[in-house]
Design an enzyme around this catalytic site. Structure first.
Site, PDB file in Angstrom:
ATOM      1  N   HIS A  37      45.649  31.626  22.753  1.00 37.85           N
ATOM      2  CA  HIS A  37      44.669  31.657  23.838  1.00 37.85           C
ATOM      3  C   HIS A  37      45.186  32.399  25.066  1.00 37.85           C
ATOM      4  CE1 HIS A  37      46.885  28.442  25.990  1.00 37.85           C
ATOM      5  NE2 HIS A  37      47.096  27.955  24.774  1.00 37.85           N
ATOM      6  N   ASP A  38      44.291  33.169  25.658  1.00 40.89           N
ATOM      7  CA  ASP A  38      44.508  33.855  26.930  1.00 40.89           C
ATOM      8  C   ASP A  38      45.508  35.004  26.854  1.00 40.89           C
ATOM      9  OD1 ASP A  38      42.814  32.035  28.699  1.00 40.89           O
ATOM     10  OD2 ASP A  38      44.227  30.597  27.843  1.00 40.89           O
ATOM     11  N   GLY A  63      50.526  31.379  23.978  1.00 39.85           N
ATOM     12  CA  GLY A  63      49.468  31.504  24.967  1.00 39.85           C
ATOM     13  C   GLY A  63      49.879  32.263  26.210  1.00 39.85           C
TER      14      GLY A  63
END
Length: 264
Positions: A121-122, A139
Site C-alpha cells: 500500500h501507498d 508500504g
C-alpha cells in the site's frame, strides 16, 4: 464491446474501453477502469478502486487492487492507479493505498515489472523502471524514474529509491538509496554509480563526470552528509549542464531523515 472471454467475470459497473482484451477466468470488480489497448491475461483478479491506463499488458495470475495488508485498514475507498504502457508479468500483487498516507498506490508509465513482484500500500513508482523477479516493496516506498531493482530485492517500508539507481540481486534496503547509486548486500551498501545506465540514456561525459564527483563526495572522501551536500552544490559552478542532476541529488538528500539515513 470489449474482447472479453466468455468465462471472464466482469462487473457491469466496471468501465473498460472497447479495445480492452480480457482473458479466460479473469475477474474484474465494479470500481475498475481500464484504458484503450490494454490486454488482461487469464486468471487475473482486478478489484478495488483501480484505474489502469492505456496499452498495458497484464499477464496471468496477477492480483491488482486488493485491500492493503495493514491491520488498520477499515474499508476506506483507497486507490490503485497504473499509468500507460506498463508490462506486468505473472503472479504480481499490487495493493491499494491506505488512509494513513495519500490513500493511493501509484505506478507510472513504461515500467517493466517481472514475475512475483509485490507493491504494498501507498508505494509510488515512477516511469521507465525495471523490477526483476520477486522484488518486494513494503508500504510507503517511493521509487524514482529509471530505477532497476535486481531479483529478490527487498525494500523496507518508507524507504525512498532515487532516480537512475540500481540494486544487485538479493539486496536488502533499510535506508534511502540516493539517485544514480548502485548497491549490493544485506543490508545494502553502495558500490558505485550507474554510469553505464546513464550513458545508455544519453548523459553527456560532463554530466557523468559530475555524477562521479557526487559519488566521491558521498562515499570516498569521508565527509559528513552536510559537507558532502555543500561540495555537490558547488559542482554546478564548473558543470552548469549538470544542474538538474545536482538539484535532484540535493533534493533527495534534503528529504532523508537522520533516523533512516542513506545507503552507505
Amino acid at each position: 464491446m470489449s474482447a472479453i472471454h466468455a468465462t471472464a467475470v466482469v462487473d457491469p459497473k466496471a468501465e473498460l474501453d472497447s479495445s480492452v482484451t480480457v482473458g479466460p477466468y479473469t475477474v474484474i470488480g465494479p470500481h475498475v477502469r481500464i484504458g484503450a489497448g490494454t490486454t488482461i491475461g487469464p486468471h487475473v483478479v482486478i478489484e478495488g478502486h483501480t484505474t489502469i491506463g492505456r496499452d498495458n499488458r497484464i499477464f496471468q495470475f496477477s492480483s491488482l487492487g486488493a485491500i492493503p495488508q495493514d491491520k488498520k485498514y477499515a474499508g476506506e475507498p483507497c486507490e490503485l492507479i497504473i499509468g500507460d504502457r506498463n508490462t506486468v508479468r505473472e503472479f504480481c500483487t499490487f495493493n491499494i493505498g491506505s488512509p494513513g498516507d495519500v490513500g493511493v498506490t501509484r505506478v507510472g508509465d513504461d515500467n517493466w515489472i517481472m514475475a512475483y513482484v509485490h507493491l504494498a500500500h501507498d508505494c509510488q513508482v515512477g516511469n521507465h523502471t525495471i523490477f526483476a523477479n520477486n522484488s518486494q516493496l513494503a508500504g510507503h516506498v517511493h521509487v524514482g524514474d529509471w530505477v532497476i531493482l535486481g531479483g529478490f530485492t527487498v525494500v523496507h517500508q518508507f524507504v525512498r529509491i532515487g532516480a537512475h539507481s540500481m540494486t544487485a540481486m538479493c539486496a536488502l534496503l533499510f535506508a534511502d538509496l540516493p539517485p544514480f547509486v548502485m548497491c549490493q548486500g544485506q543490508p545494502a551498501a553502495a558500490r558505485s554509480m550507474n554510469y553505464e545506465g546513464l550513458r545508455r540514456r544519453g548523459f553527456s561525459p560532463e554530466r557523468i563526470a559530475a555524477v562521479k564527483a557526487m559519488h566521491k563526495a558521498l562515499y570516498r572522501d569521508d565527509l559528513t552528509l552536510d559537507n558532502a551536500r555543500t561540495r555537490i552544490a558547488a559542482l554546478v559552478d564548473d558543470t552548469p549542464e549538470a544542474a538538474p542532476d545536482v538539484e535532484m541529488m540535493l533534493g533527495f538528500l534534503e528529504q532523508t531523515s537522520p533516523q533512516r539515513g542513506i545507503v552507505r
